[in-house]
Design a protein around this motif. Structure first.
Motif, PDB file in Angstrom:
ATOM      1  N   THR A   1      -1.310   3.969   5.332  1.00 50.54           N
ATOM      2  CA  THR A   1      -0.311   4.321   6.337  1.00 50.54           C
ATOM      3  C   THR A   1       1.049   4.544   5.699  1.00 50.54           C
ATOM      4  O   THR A   1       1.436   3.854   4.750  1.00 50.54           O
ATOM      5  CB  THR A   1      -0.194   3.220   7.423  1.00 50.54           C
ATOM      6  OG1 THR A   1       0.751   3.611   8.414  1.00 50.54           O
ATOM      7  CG2 THR A   1       0.236   1.891   6.835  1.00 50.54           C
ATOM      8  N   ASP A   2       1.751   5.551   6.208  1.00 51.51           N
ATOM      9  CA  ASP A   2       3.112   5.851   5.783  1.00 51.51           C
ATOM     10  C   ASP A   2       4.054   5.097   6.721  1.00 51.51           C
ATOM     11  O   ASP A   2       4.144   5.406   7.915  1.00 51.51           O
ATOM     12  CB  ASP A   2       3.369   7.364   5.862  1.00 51.51           C
ATOM     13  CG  ASP A   2       4.725   7.761   5.305  1.00 51.51           C
ATOM     14  OD1 ASP A   2       5.725   7.099   5.646  1.00 51.51           O
ATOM     15  OD2 ASP A   2       4.792   8.731   4.534  1.00 51.51           O
ATOM     16  N   ILE A   3       4.747   4.095   6.198  1.00 50.70           N
ATOM     17  CA  ILE A   3       5.580   3.241   7.044  1.00 50.70           C
ATOM     18  C   ILE A   3       6.670   4.028   7.757  1.00 50.70           C
ATOM     19  O   ILE A   3       6.882   3.882   8.962  1.00 50.70           O
ATOM     20  CB  ILE A   3       6.214   2.112   6.203  1.00 50.70           C
ATOM     21  CG1 ILE A   3       5.130   1.142   5.716  1.00 50.70           C
ATOM     22  CG2 ILE A   3       7.268   1.360   7.006  1.00 50.70           C
ATOM     23  CD1 ILE A   3       5.640   0.070   4.773  1.00 50.70           C
ATOM     24  N   GLY A   4       7.368   4.877   7.011  1.00 53.99           N
ATOM     25  CA  GLY A   4       8.501   5.596   7.592  1.00 53.99           C
ATOM     26  C   GLY A   4       8.110   6.636   8.613  1.00 53.99           C
ATOM     27  O   GLY A   4       8.810   6.842   9.608  1.00 53.99           O
ATOM     28  N   GLU A   5       6.985   7.307   8.392  1.00 52.08           N
ATOM     29  CA  GLU A   5       6.549   8.392   9.274  1.00 52.08           C
ATOM     30  C   GLU A   5       5.561   7.939  10.334  1.00 52.08           C
ATOM     31  O   GLU A   5       5.266   8.684  11.278  1.00 52.08           O
ATOM     32  CB  GLU A   5       5.919   9.511   8.442  1.00 52.08           C
ATOM     33  CG  GLU A   5       6.856  10.141   7.423  1.00 52.08           C
ATOM     34  CD  GLU A   5       8.067  10.788   8.079  1.00 52.08           C
ATOM     35  OE1 GLU A   5       7.919  11.344   9.183  1.00 52.08           O
ATOM     36  OE2 GLU A   5       9.162  10.717   7.483  1.00 52.08           O
ATOM     37  N   GLY A   6       5.000   6.746  10.172  1.00 54.99           N
ATOM     38  CA  GLY A   6       3.995   6.282  11.127  1.00 54.99           C
ATOM     39  C   GLY A   6       2.674   7.009  10.981  1.00 54.99           C
ATOM     40  O   GLY A   6       1.843   6.982  11.888  1.00 54.99           O
TER      41      GLY A   6
ATOM     42  N   GLN B   1       0.084   7.908  -4.675  1.00 59.19           N
ATOM     43  CA  GLN B   1      -1.313   8.094  -5.075  1.00 59.19           C
ATOM     44  C   GLN B   1      -1.937   6.787  -5.565  1.00 59.19           C
ATOM     45  O   GLN B   1      -3.117   6.517  -5.317  1.00 59.19           O
ATOM     46  CB  GLN B   1      -1.408   9.168  -6.164  1.00 59.19           C
ATOM     47  CG  GLN B   1      -1.088  10.573  -5.687  1.00 59.19           C
ATOM     48  CD  GLN B   1      -1.996  11.042  -4.554  1.00 59.19           C
ATOM     49  OE1 GLN B   1      -3.177  10.689  -4.483  1.00 59.19           O
ATOM     50  NE2 GLN B   1      -1.450  11.835  -3.646  1.00 59.19           N
ATOM     51  N   PHE B   2      -1.140   5.974  -6.242  1.00 57.68           N
ATOM     52  CA  PHE B   2      -1.668   4.698  -6.738  1.00 57.68           C
ATOM     53  C   PHE B   2      -1.921   3.728  -5.582  1.00 57.68           C
ATOM     54  O   PHE B   2      -2.843   2.915  -5.636  1.00 57.68           O
ATOM     55  CB  PHE B   2      -0.685   4.090  -7.746  1.00 57.68           C
ATOM     56  CG  PHE B   2      -1.331   3.178  -8.745  1.00 57.68           C
ATOM     57  CD1 PHE B   2      -2.654   3.337  -9.147  1.00 57.68           C
ATOM     58  CD2 PHE B   2      -0.603   2.136  -9.316  1.00 57.68           C
ATOM     59  CE1 PHE B   2      -3.234   2.493 -10.088  1.00 57.68           C
ATOM     60  CE2 PHE B   2      -1.173   1.287 -10.258  1.00 57.68           C
ATOM     61  CZ  PHE B   2      -2.493   1.463 -10.641  1.00 57.68           C
ATOM     62  N   GLU B   3      -1.096   3.823  -4.541  1.00 60.18           N
ATOM     63  CA  GLU B   3      -1.334   3.005  -3.337  1.00 60.18           C
ATOM     64  C   GLU B   3      -2.688   3.346  -2.726  1.00 60.18           C
ATOM     65  O   GLU B   3      -3.421   2.463  -2.269  1.00 60.18           O
ATOM     66  CB  GLU B   3      -0.213   3.238  -2.326  1.00 60.18           C
ATOM     67  CG  GLU B   3       1.112   2.630  -2.721  1.00 60.18           C
ATOM     68  CD  GLU B   3       2.299   3.288  -2.049  1.00 60.18           C
ATOM     69  OE1 GLU B   3       3.427   2.851  -2.323  1.00 60.18           O
ATOM     70  OE2 GLU B   3       2.111   4.238  -1.253  1.00 60.18           O
ATOM     71  N   ARG B   4      -3.021   4.618  -2.731  1.00 59.73           N
ATOM     72  CA  ARG B   4      -4.322   5.033  -2.219  1.00 59.73           C
ATOM     73  C   ARG B   4      -5.446   4.553  -3.136  1.00 59.73           C
ATOM     74  O   ARG B   4      -6.518   4.156  -2.672  1.00 59.73           O
ATOM     75  CB  ARG B   4      -4.352   6.553  -2.062  1.00 59.73           C
ATOM     76  CG  ARG B   4      -3.397   7.098  -0.995  1.00 59.73           C
ATOM     77  CD  ARG B   4      -3.445   8.620  -0.943  1.00 59.73           C
ATOM     78  NE  ARG B   4      -2.617   9.182   0.114  1.00 59.73           N
ATOM     79  CZ  ARG B   4      -1.336   9.524  -0.025  1.00 59.73           C
ATOM     80  NH1 ARG B   4      -0.724   9.332  -1.193  1.00 59.73           N
ATOM     81  NH2 ARG B   4      -0.659  10.039   0.987  1.00 59.73           N
ATOM     82  N   GLN B   5      -5.201   4.572  -4.444  1.00 54.85           N
ATOM     83  CA  GLN B   5      -6.204   4.084  -5.384  1.00 54.85           C
ATOM     84  C   GLN B   5      -6.447   2.585  -5.221  1.00 54.85           C
ATOM     85  O   GLN B   5      -7.544   2.090  -5.495  1.00 54.85           O
ATOM     86  CB  GLN B   5      -5.790   4.397  -6.822  1.00 54.85           C
ATOM     87  CG  GLN B   5      -5.905   5.863  -7.200  1.00 54.85           C
ATOM     88  CD  GLN B   5      -7.321   6.397  -7.010  1.00 54.85           C
ATOM     89  OE1 GLN B   5      -8.306   5.709  -7.293  1.00 54.85           O
ATOM     90  NE2 GLN B   5      -7.423   7.614  -6.519  1.00 54.85           N
TER      91      GLN B   5
ATOM     92  N   GLY C   1      -4.011   0.192   3.188  1.00 56.98           N
ATOM     93  CA  GLY C   1      -2.912   0.283   2.243  1.00 56.98           C
ATOM     94  C   GLY C   1      -1.694   0.898   2.909  1.00 56.98           C
ATOM     95  O   GLY C   1      -1.766   1.370   4.039  1.00 56.98           O
ATOM     96  N   HIS C   2      -0.575   0.924   2.186  1.00 59.72           N
ATOM     97  CA  HIS C   2       0.642   1.438   2.817  1.00 59.72           C
ATOM     98  C   HIS C   2       1.612   1.991   1.788  1.00 59.72           C
ATOM     99  O   HIS C   2       1.525   1.708   0.583  1.00 59.72           O
ATOM    100  CB  HIS C   2       1.329   0.338   3.624  1.00 59.72           C
ATOM    101  CG  HIS C   2       1.926  -0.755   2.772  1.00 59.72           C
ATOM    102  ND1 HIS C   2       3.251  -0.775   2.421  1.00 59.72           N
ATOM    103  CD2 HIS C   2       1.367  -1.853   2.208  1.00 59.72           C
ATOM    104  CE1 HIS C   2       3.494  -1.842   1.686  1.00 59.72           C
ATOM    105  NE2 HIS C   2       2.362  -2.519   1.538  1.00 59.72           N
ATOM    106  N   SER C   3       2.589   2.765   2.255  1.00 58.14           N
ATOM    107  CA  SER C   3       3.623   3.339   1.404  1.00 58.14           C
ATOM    108  C   SER C   3       4.642   2.279   1.002  1.00 58.14           C
ATOM    109  O   SER C   3       4.751   1.218   1.637  1.00 58.14           O
ATOM    110  CB  SER C   3       4.330   4.485   2.139  1.00 58.14           C
ATOM    111  OG  SER C   3       4.975   4.001   3.312  1.00 58.14           O
ATOM    112  N   GLN C   4       5.399   2.579  -0.061  1.00 55.72           N
ATOM    113  CA  GLN C   4       6.432   1.670  -0.558  1.00 55.72           C
ATOM    114  C   GLN C   4       5.901   0.251  -0.813  1.00 55.72           C
ATOM    115  O   GLN C   4       6.563  -0.744  -0.503  1.00 55.72           O
ATOM    116  CB  GLN C   4       7.634   1.595   0.398  1.00 55.72           C
ATOM    117  CG  GLN C   4       8.505   2.826   0.420  1.00 55.72           C
ATOM    118  CD  GLN C   4       7.944   3.945   1.302  1.00 55.72           C
ATOM    119  OE1 GLN C   4       7.349   3.696   2.339  1.00 55.72           O
ATOM    120  NE2 GLN C   4       8.132   5.184   0.874  1.00 55.72           N
ATOM    121  N   CYS C   5       4.714   0.159  -1.385  1.00 57.58           N
ATOM    122  CA  CYS C   5       4.103  -1.148  -1.653  1.00 57.58           C
ATOM    123  C   CYS C   5       4.693  -1.746  -2.930  1.00 57.58           C
ATOM    124  O   CYS C   5       4.548  -1.182  -4.023  1.00 57.58           O
ATOM    125  CB  CYS C   5       2.587  -1.012  -1.786  1.00 57.58           C
ATOM    126  SG  CYS C   5       1.737  -2.588  -2.093  1.00 57.58           S
ATOM    127  N   GLY C   6       5.335  -2.885  -2.803  1.00 57.16           N
ATOM    128  CA  GLY C   6       5.964  -3.529  -3.945  1.00 57.16           C
ATOM    129  C   GLY C   6       4.964  -3.996  -4.986  1.00 57.16           C
ATOM    130  O   GLY C   6       5.240  -3.955  -6.190  1.00 57.16           O
TER     131      GLY C   6
END
Length: 216
Positions: A196-201, A161-165, A107-112
């Motif tokens: 993964t956090d896209i902005g922070e890597g 948190q929902f991205e992780r779920q 999964g990843h951050s900022q997921c549309g």
């Protein structure tokens, strides 16, 4: 088919650059892959998001990963109902034919897609609620997990948190496939959940004992 057009010139140039460098330097390896077939050790289920590039993250070459991408890296429950199941078909092939040793949900951050599911759950996305919305009906897979994050007031933290779920939901649904549960139980297959956090890597891994994601 009358509507297909020639490839854009910028892609043609990129292809010729790849053929003259990467391919030319590794011709023997590519030809070996072609004649001997693929033997990937891992399957990765990741999001279609263009910012998620799993081969770059892990320094993978051709033949390393069997990759399936879909909206929000979701896995539906096992449902042999005769309908089209692209994700389920890819999973079946990876586990039963290719015999991958690892199955990774990334999964990843900022997921549309995940944000769209949040908007649906809040009644703010009527276009996704429509019966003919493929994205909306796909994100229905994740809806049952919304109650776990519904009380988080900060919208950014709620989304993260929902991205992780979404990853956890996919891991749970994977275990509804008989051939996966059997392979996990006999030790021939291991499941892994990553975010993964896209902005922070950054990269986090799901710890089933602690029921939380921890930094890798």
């Amino acid at each position: 088919m009358d509507h297909a057009k020639p490839l854009p010139n910028y892609l043609v140039k990129r292809y010729h650059g790849w053929k003259a460098t990467t391919y030319a330097e590794n011709q023997v390896w590519y030809r070996r892959l072609a004649t001997e077939g693929q033997r990937p050790r891992a399957m990765v289920i990741s999001c279609c998001d263009s910012r998620v590039h799993v081969t770059s993250m892990f320094g993978a070459d051709q033949g390393d990963f069997f990759i399936h991408r879909n909206i929000a890296n979701l896995v539906p429950p096992f449902a042999p109902d005769g309908d089209h199941h692209g994700t389920s078909a890819a999973i079946e092939y990876a586990v039963t034919a290719l015999k991958v040793a690892h199955l990774i949900v990334l999964g990843h951050s900022q997921c549309g897609g995940v944000q769209g599911c949040i908007d649906m759950c809040k009644g703010q996305a009527p276009q996704l609620e429509a019966k003919d919305s493929f994205v909306g009906r796909w994100m229905d897979i994740l809806k049952p997990k919304y109650d776990l994050v519904a009380d988080i007031e900060d919208s950014i933290e709620q989304a993260r948190q929902f991205e992780r779920q979404a990853v956890v939901a996919s891991l749970e649904n994977l275990m509804t496939f008989p051939f996966i549960s059997a392979a996990v139980e006999d030790g021939s297959l291991s499941l892994h959940g990553l975010w993964t956090d896209i902005g922070e890597g950054g990269l986090q891994s799901y710890d089933p004992q602690e029921k939380k994601f921890v930094v890798v």
